[in-house]
Design a protein around this motif. Structure first.
Motif, PDB file in Angstrom:
ATOM      1  N   SER A 161       0.628  -1.046   0.094  1.00 30.97           N
ATOM      2  CA  SER A 161       0.011   0.193  -0.012  1.00 30.97           C
ATOM      3  C   SER A 161       0.866   1.254  -0.041  1.00 30.97           C
ATOM      4  CB  SER A 161      -0.817  -0.019   1.132  1.00 30.97           C
ATOM      5  OG  SER A 161      -1.698  -1.089   1.382  1.00 30.97           O
ATOM      6  N   ALA A 162       1.954   1.330   0.628  1.00 29.57           N
ATOM      7  CA  ALA A 162       2.813   2.436   0.854  1.00 29.57           C
ATOM      8  C   ALA A 162       3.606   2.599  -0.413  1.00 29.57           C
ATOM      9  CB  ALA A 162       3.726   2.406   1.834  1.00 29.57           C
ATOM     10  N   ALA A 163       3.891   1.545  -0.905  1.00 29.94           N
ATOM     11  CA  ALA A 163       4.755   1.594  -2.266  1.00 29.94           C
ATOM     12  C   ALA A 163       3.871   2.084  -3.311  1.00 29.94           C
ATOM     13  CB  ALA A 163       5.029   0.043  -2.810  1.00 29.94           C
ATOM     14  N   LEU A 164       2.487   1.870  -3.329  1.00 27.09           N
ATOM     15  CA  LEU A 164       1.595   2.341  -4.419  1.00 27.09           C
ATOM     16  C   LEU A 164       1.680   3.835  -4.173  1.00 27.09           C
ATOM     17  CD1 LEU A 164      -0.553   2.494  -6.636  1.00 27.09           C
ATOM     18  CD2 LEU A 164      -2.233   2.137  -4.999  1.00 27.09           C
ATOM     19  N   GLY A 165       1.164   4.464  -3.175  1.00 27.35           N
ATOM     20  CA  GLY A 165       1.604   6.012  -2.787  1.00 27.35           C
ATOM     21  C   GLY A 165       2.666   6.569  -3.140  1.00 27.35           C
ATOM     22  N   SER A 166       3.810   5.970  -2.620  1.00 31.41           N
ATOM     23  CA  SER A 166       5.227   6.554  -2.957  1.00 31.41           C
ATOM     24  C   SER A 166       5.414   6.524  -4.563  1.00 31.41           C
ATOM     25  CB  SER A 166       6.080   5.610  -2.150  1.00 31.41           C
ATOM     26  OG  SER A 166       6.064   5.678  -0.822  1.00 31.41           O
ATOM     27  N   CYS A 167       5.155   5.502  -5.040  1.00 31.63           N
ATOM     28  CA  CYS A 167       5.475   5.445  -6.564  1.00 31.63           C
ATOM     29  C   CYS A 167       4.615   6.700  -7.176  1.00 31.63           C
ATOM     30  CB  CYS A 167       4.909   3.990  -7.070  1.00 31.63           C
ATOM     31  SG  CYS A 167       5.301   3.538  -8.966  1.00 31.63           S
ATOM     32  N   MET A 168       3.489   6.667  -6.891  1.00 35.96           N
ATOM     33  CA  MET A 168       2.452   7.770  -7.504  1.00 35.96           C
ATOM     34  C   MET A 168       3.269   9.073  -7.322  1.00 35.96           C
ATOM     35  SD  MET A 168      -1.203   6.463  -6.589  1.00 35.96           S
ATOM     36  CE  MET A 168      -2.326   5.491  -7.782  1.00 35.96           C
ATOM     37  N   MET A 169       3.550   9.254  -6.152  1.00 34.65           N
ATOM     38  CA  MET A 169       4.188  10.483  -5.533  1.00 34.65           C
ATOM     39  C   MET A 169       5.545  10.610  -6.376  1.00 34.65           C
ATOM     40  SD  MET A 169       3.607  13.166  -3.696  1.00 34.65           S
ATOM     41  CE  MET A 169       4.444  14.273  -4.851  1.00 34.65           C
ATOM     42  N   THR A 170       6.320   9.841  -6.328  1.00 33.69           N
ATOM     43  CA  THR A 170       7.663   9.891  -7.110  1.00 33.69           C
ATOM     44  C   THR A 170       7.594  10.191  -8.659  1.00 33.69           C
ATOM     45  OG1 THR A 170       8.668   8.309  -5.656  1.00 33.69           O
ATOM     46  CG2 THR A 170       9.697   8.597  -7.928  1.00 33.69           C
ATOM     47  N   ILE A 171       6.397   9.382  -9.468  1.00 30.59           N
ATOM     48  CA  ILE A 171       6.185   9.859 -10.827  1.00 30.59           C
ATOM     49  C   ILE A 171       5.568  11.328 -10.964  1.00 30.59           C
ATOM     50  CG2 ILE A 171       4.703   9.207 -12.688  1.00 30.59           C
ATOM     51  CD1 ILE A 171       7.256   7.191 -12.125  1.00 30.59           C
ATOM     52  N   MET A 172       4.724  11.834  -9.888  1.00 32.43           N
ATOM     53  CA  MET A 172       4.332  13.144  -9.855  1.00 32.43           C
ATOM     54  C   MET A 172       5.513  14.091  -9.844  1.00 32.43           C
ATOM     55  SD  MET A 172       0.401  13.484  -8.152  1.00 32.43           S
ATOM     56  CE  MET A 172       1.040  12.816  -6.556  1.00 32.43           C
ATOM     57  N   GLY A 173       6.360  13.712  -8.932  1.00 33.02           N
ATOM     58  CA  GLY A 173       7.602  14.690  -8.799  1.00 33.02           C
ATOM     59  C   GLY A 173       8.513  14.792  -9.999  1.00 33.02           C
ATOM     60  N   ILE A 174       8.594  13.631 -10.554  1.00 30.11           N
ATOM     61  CA  ILE A 174       9.318  13.390 -11.840  1.00 30.11           C
ATOM     62  C   ILE A 174       8.630  14.343 -12.852  1.00 30.11           C
ATOM     63  CG2 ILE A 174       9.924  12.032 -13.711  1.00 30.11           C
ATOM     64  CD1 ILE A 174      10.386   9.929 -12.039  1.00 30.11           C
ATOM     65  N   VAL A 175       7.362  14.512 -13.134  1.00 32.91           N
ATOM     66  CA  VAL A 175       6.756  15.216 -14.054  1.00 32.91           C
ATOM     67  C   VAL A 175       6.731  16.820 -13.730  1.00 32.91           C
ATOM     68  CG1 VAL A 175       4.389  15.832 -14.940  1.00 32.91           C
ATOM     69  CG2 VAL A 175       5.172  13.511 -14.943  1.00 32.91           C
ATOM     70  N   ALA A 176       6.702  17.006 -12.415  1.00 35.00           N
ATOM     71  CA  ALA A 176       6.604  18.229 -11.820  1.00 35.00           C
ATOM     72  C   ALA A 176       7.960  19.052 -11.975  1.00 35.00           C
ATOM     73  CB  ALA A 176       6.369  18.345 -10.297  1.00 35.00           C
ATOM     74  N   VAL A 236      -4.168  17.894 -13.978  1.00 34.95           N
ATOM     75  CA  VAL A 236      -4.616  16.807 -15.011  1.00 34.95           C
ATOM     76  C   VAL A 236      -3.222  16.023 -15.442  1.00 34.95           C
ATOM     77  CG1 VAL A 236      -5.341  16.217 -17.363  1.00 34.95           C
ATOM     78  CG2 VAL A 236      -6.643  17.843 -15.958  1.00 34.95           C
ATOM     79  N   MET A 237      -2.256  16.705 -15.635  1.00 36.92           N
ATOM     80  CA  MET A 237      -0.994  16.059 -15.855  1.00 36.92           C
ATOM     81  C   MET A 237      -0.571  15.361 -14.758  1.00 36.92           C
ATOM     82  SD  MET A 237       2.503  17.975 -17.255  1.00 36.92           S
ATOM     83  CE  MET A 237       2.404  19.361 -15.973  1.00 36.92           C
ATOM     84  N   LEU A 238      -0.599  15.842 -13.633  1.00 37.78           N
ATOM     85  CA  LEU A 238      -0.133  15.130 -12.439  1.00 37.78           C
ATOM     86  C   LEU A 238      -0.836  13.976 -12.001  1.00 37.78           C
ATOM     87  CD1 LEU A 238       1.099  18.170 -10.201  1.00 37.78           C
ATOM     88  CD2 LEU A 238       2.538  16.646 -11.277  1.00 37.78           C
ATOM     89  N   GLU A 239      -2.288  14.379 -12.201  1.00 32.14           N
ATOM     90  CA  GLU A 239      -2.983  12.993 -11.716  1.00 32.14           C
ATOM     91  C   GLU A 239      -2.984  11.905 -12.689  1.00 32.14           C
ATOM     92  OE1 GLU A 239      -7.006  14.495 -11.152  1.00 32.14           O
ATOM     93  OE2 GLU A 239      -6.362  16.151  -9.992  1.00 32.14           O
ATOM     94  N   ASN A 240      -2.849  12.282 -13.819  1.00 30.88           N
ATOM     95  CA  ASN A 240      -2.580  11.037 -14.840  1.00 30.88           C
ATOM     96  C   ASN A 240      -1.111  10.370 -14.553  1.00 30.88           C
ATOM     97  OD1 ASN A 240      -3.257   9.629 -17.631  1.00 30.88           O
ATOM     98  ND2 ASN A 240      -1.306  10.610 -18.197  1.00 30.88           N
ATOM     99  N   ALA A 241      -0.289  10.984 -14.064  1.00 33.02           N
ATOM    100  CA  ALA A 241       0.829  10.466 -13.896  1.00 33.02           C
ATOM    101  C   ALA A 241       0.985   9.401 -13.025  1.00 33.02           C
ATOM    102  CB  ALA A 241       2.173  11.644 -13.621  1.00 33.02           C
ATOM    103  N   ALA A 242       0.307   9.982 -11.892  1.00 31.01           N
ATOM    104  CA  ALA A 242      -0.054   9.127 -10.617  1.00 31.01           C
ATOM    105  C   ALA A 242      -0.387   7.804 -11.026  1.00 31.01           C
ATOM    106  CB  ALA A 242      -0.607   9.963  -9.593  1.00 31.01           C
ATOM    107  N   ARG A 243      -1.679   8.079 -11.652  1.00 32.77           N
ATOM    108  CA  ARG A 243      -2.509   6.908 -11.961  1.00 32.77           C
ATOM    109  C   ARG A 243      -1.787   5.897 -12.914  1.00 32.77           C
ATOM    110  NH1 ARG A 243      -7.056  10.720 -11.640  1.00 32.77           N
ATOM    111  NH2 ARG A 243      -8.347   9.882  -9.670  1.00 32.77           N
ATOM    112  N   THR A 244      -0.597   6.315 -13.709  1.00 31.72           N
ATOM    113  CA  THR A 244      -0.007   5.390 -14.449  1.00 31.72           C
ATOM    114  C   THR A 244       1.573   5.112 -14.036  1.00 31.72           C
ATOM    115  OG1 THR A 244       0.591   7.267 -15.749  1.00 31.72           O
ATOM    116  CG2 THR A 244      -1.359   6.017 -16.713  1.00 31.72           C
ATOM    117  N   CYS A 245       1.391   5.374 -12.813  1.00 27.89           N
ATOM    118  CA  CYS A 245       2.944   4.755 -12.160  1.00 27.89           C
ATOM    119  C   CYS A 245       3.123   3.283 -12.288  1.00 27.89           C
ATOM    120  CB  CYS A 245       2.998   5.295 -10.821  1.00 27.89           C
ATOM    121  SG  CYS A 245       2.267   4.217  -9.409  1.00 27.89           S
TER     122      CYS A 245
END
Length: 135
Positions: A47-62, A106-115
């Motif tokens: 569960s923590a890995a899912l959130g961390s992965c989403m946050m990491t991918i959003m960070g890359i995009v940001a 939109v860009m960040l939310e899409n990035a998170a959902r496709t981590c």
């Protein structure tokens, strides 16, 4: 080369060492499954890995787009089922900067959902993700 080296410490506890950095993570079986619940359970880590992965991918995009996400927080909650014992649902709730515009959101939310973790989980594991822009 392996990613991790894991040792069973007894009493339903493992100690995983990240080979490249030497960082360790302990796991315990949860209280409701014969454990002590003194550390993350393996399903807590998923569960923590899912959130961390989403946050990491959003960070890359940001970073790619010059957006600042420092201070962003998130909480995860898992929901288990008994037969067979497994994760049925993972809830992730992000708290992000209110200053982000509609296009950036939109860009960040899409990035998170496709981590990678989100895409790797069995489709039967429901992923409920909320993005709250309140920071």
């Amino acid at each position: 080369m392996p990613t991790a080296s894991v040792r069973y410490a007894g009493h339903l506890r493992t100690e995983a060492t990240h080979v490249a950095s030497g960082t360790t993570i302990l796991t315990d079986a949860p209280l409701d499954n014969h454990g002590r619940g003194e550390a993350f359970s393996p399903t807590d880590l998923v569960s923590a890995a899912l959130g961390s992965c989403m946050m990491t991918i959003m960070g890359i995009v940001a970073e790619r787009h010059g957006l600042e996400l420092a201070g962003t927080t998130f909480e995860v909650a898992k929901h288990m089922v008994a037969e067979p014992r497994r994760i049925a649902q993972i809830d992730v709730q992000f708290h992000l900067p209110a200053a982000l515009g509609a296009k950036e959101r939109v860009m960040l939310e899409n990035a998170a959902r496709t981590c990678p973790v989100a895409l790797s989980l069995n489709p039967e594991v429901r992923q409920e993700v909320q993005f709250i822009y309140d920071l």
